[in-house]
Design an enzyme around this catalytic site. Structure first.
Site, PDB file in Angstrom:
ATOM      1  N   LYS A 261       0.838  -1.204   0.000  1.00  0.00           N
ATOM      2  CA  LYS A 261       0.000   0.000   0.000  1.00  0.00           C
ATOM      3  C   LYS A 261       0.876   1.257   0.000  1.00  0.00           C
ATOM      4  O   LYS A 261       2.025   1.229   0.437  1.00  0.00           O
ATOM      5  CB  LYS A 261      -0.872   0.030   1.264  1.00  0.00           C
ATOM      6  CG  LYS A 261      -1.962  -1.002   1.344  1.00  0.00           C
ATOM      7  CD  LYS A 261      -2.703  -0.877   2.666  1.00  0.00           C
ATOM      8  CE  LYS A 261      -3.810  -1.906   2.795  1.00  0.00           C
ATOM      9  NZ  LYS A 261      -4.918  -1.675   1.860  1.00  0.00           N
ATOM     10  N   ARG A 335     -10.650 -11.235   1.544  1.00  0.00           N
ATOM     11  CA  ARG A 335     -11.549 -12.222   0.942  1.00  0.00           C
ATOM     12  C   ARG A 335     -10.946 -13.627   0.981  1.00  0.00           C
ATOM     13  O   ARG A 335     -11.673 -14.621   0.997  1.00  0.00           O
ATOM     14  CB  ARG A 335     -11.882 -11.806  -0.497  1.00  0.00           C
ATOM     15  CG  ARG A 335     -10.728 -11.788  -1.470  1.00  0.00           C
ATOM     16  CD  ARG A 335     -10.987 -10.918  -2.683  1.00  0.00           C
ATOM     17  NE  ARG A 335     -11.037  -9.503  -2.339  1.00  0.00           N
ATOM     18  CZ  ARG A 335     -11.273  -8.532  -3.208  1.00  0.00           C
ATOM     19  NH1 ARG A 335     -11.474  -8.812  -4.487  1.00  0.00           N
ATOM     20  NH2 ARG A 335     -11.300  -7.278  -2.824  1.00  0.00           N
TER      21      ARG A 335
END
Length: 484
Positions: A261, A335
């Site tokens: 990130k 996920r």
């Protein structure tokens, strides 16, 4: 400033204490006469002429020692509005020199159920502060004594306290820094909830490998910390009825892994475990209030770090379900954690329904901001229950689409599916569509993307900024209204 609530049977009208009384929205005071001394009553009547009666809370200094506070209640008022009034009361007096109040419950309207309980509940929720790491902690207490016959019953007191404790526990977990609440410590804290009556089972990496939870394990393999699946069971019914199941994403810190990130705002990624914290806080609440249901809470605990052993873009893993996943972006990690947890929950517990919670996508914040959580579901009845409950407690959800046409965006050439949609668009929907593939037996399921709701920089009606605890009250109310 913390809040201390005491209960007292009676209060003399001539008592020299700071009094809180309820009136109607027109500030009609006739019903207050028997609860105040003549001097206090006449003083309030005189001072009321100069006050703005459009305000919901008015205070009057009737002497150097006594303050009278009037709280206006309209004829039809919801529980959430009462909670907001309690929160407003806290805001009005948190910086006041006066720290001791008596609420006269006998002044509350008889036609509205449990006014004082919801008012105090809002007051308590608003009072939360995370000051664990501050050298100079606030030592002040706002002491509220409740007198009269319209106090919450003992059962209601236990319920409100349990929900507060669960919400505060969730807020505490989300507020902890990543160097403290890493997966190893988180697993220890969950294990300590045995004292509340929960049955706890912690699966470590060795057990997870044996089970074949390679999607979850892949996320955490770059960290020096362990990866875990924590299972919490509450058996509030003596029969063997199917439990309600709640699943949470517990990424204790998310760097993005090899797909790193940007540095800006990465410090906020301590709250990427908020979905799991909601499940933990909920299970604590259910145990504390002795909820008459069977429930299971399951959370995947990992830390997503870059490193020599970290998962790479392009890796293919085999999930617990047997389906294979191509990892195109290691920052689409939540996920993967949920995929294994969802299939395991469905297969092991055969629940009535599964609700999962996760700070899953930034795209949901683009869609809904900080006003609604994104709801994705395969079941209309469960969706309606969540939507209706969200309106009642002001923890709102907005249903978003799922459709087989989105599947083409996550189909992989090299595996059964890929973990990200590189075509662009529908980021939250394709993430939910991915999760739906791991519900194998058509169990009613709902996914709540709470990325915009778990943490607030500016505060809300019942929180003062930081971790909100969003979801604990929503799911408690869902259970209370529809399943107990």
């Amino acid at each position: 400033m913390s809040v201390q609530i005491n209960y007292n049977k009676t209060l003399s009208p001539n008592s020299s204490v700071n009094k809180v009384l309820f009136v109607d929205d027109k500030y009609k005071t006739l019903g207050l006469k028997k609860h105040l001394s003549n001097k206090e009553y006449n003083c309030v009547l005189d001072l009321l002429k100069s006050k703005d009666i459009k305000k919901k809370i008015l205070s009057f200094e009737v002497s150097s020692k006594v303050k009278i506070v009037l709280v206006s209640i309209k004829k039809e008022i919801s529980s959430s509005e009462l909670e907001n009034l309690g929160a407003k009361f806290y805001d009005n007096f948190k910086k006041s020199q006066i720290k001791n109040f008596n609420i006269n419950s006998d002044t509350s309207p008889k036609n509205i159920n449990n006014i004082v309980g919801y008012f105090l509940h809002g007051l308590k929720l608003k009072s939360y502060r995370f000051e664990k790491y501050k050298s100079n902690k606030s030592k002040e207490h706002l002491i509220v004594t409740v007198s009269g016959k319209n106090k919450p019953s003992l059962k209601e007191q236990i319920k409100f306290k349990a929900i507060e404790e669960g919400t505060f526990y969730t807020r505490d977990l989300v507020s902890e820094p990543g160097n403290v609440l890493h997966p190893d410590e988180y697993a220890r804290r969950i294990n300590s909830l045995k004292k509340d009556g929960l049955k706890i089972n912690i699966y470590d990496e060795k057990k997870l490998k044996k089970l074949g939870m390679n999607a979850l394990l892949g996320v955490g393999q770059g960290s020096i910390r362990g990866s875990y699946l924590a299972v919490m069971e509450w058996n509030g019914l003596k029969n063997n009825s199917k439990p309600l199941a709640f699943v949470g994403k517990g990424v204790c810190f998310d760097t993005g892994g090899i797909s790193l990130k940007p540095a800006k705002f990465m410090e906020d990624m301590t709250y990427d475990m908020a979905g799991s914290a909601v499940v933990v806080g909920l299970m604590k609440s259910l145990a504390k209030r002795k909820a008459k249901i069977n429930a299971v809470g399951i959370v995947g605990l990992v830390e997503n770090m870059p490193g020599g052993n970290a998962q790479r873009p392009g890796d293919i893993v085999k999930s617990y379900s047997g389906k294979t996943i191509e990892i195109l972006n290691t920052d689409a990690e939540g996920r993967l954690v949920l995929a294994d947890a969802l299939t395991y929950t469905e297969e092991k517990y055969k629940p009535q329904f599964i609700v999962d919670l996760a700070t899953l996508t930034g795209a949901i914040i683009v869609s809904l901001g900080s006003e609604y959580a994104g709801l994705f579901s395969n079941d209309d009845k469960l969706s309606k229950h969540l939507i209706d409950t969200g309106e009642k407690v002001e923890e709102k959800v907005w249903r978003m689409p799922l459709n087989k046409n989105f599947d083409k965006l996550i189909d992989s050439k090299n595996a059964d599916m890929q973990n990200i949609n590189y075509v662009g668009g529908a980021g939250s929907t394709t993430a939910a569509q991915f999760l739906q593939r791991f519900i194998l037996k058509k169990t009613p399921w709902a996914h709540l993307d709470i990325a915009g709701m778990a943490f607030s920089k500016y505060g809300g009606a019942l929180n003062s900024g930081g971790a909100t605890g969003y979801g604990v009250r929503l799911l408690n109310k869902l259970i209370e209204d529809n399943y107990e």
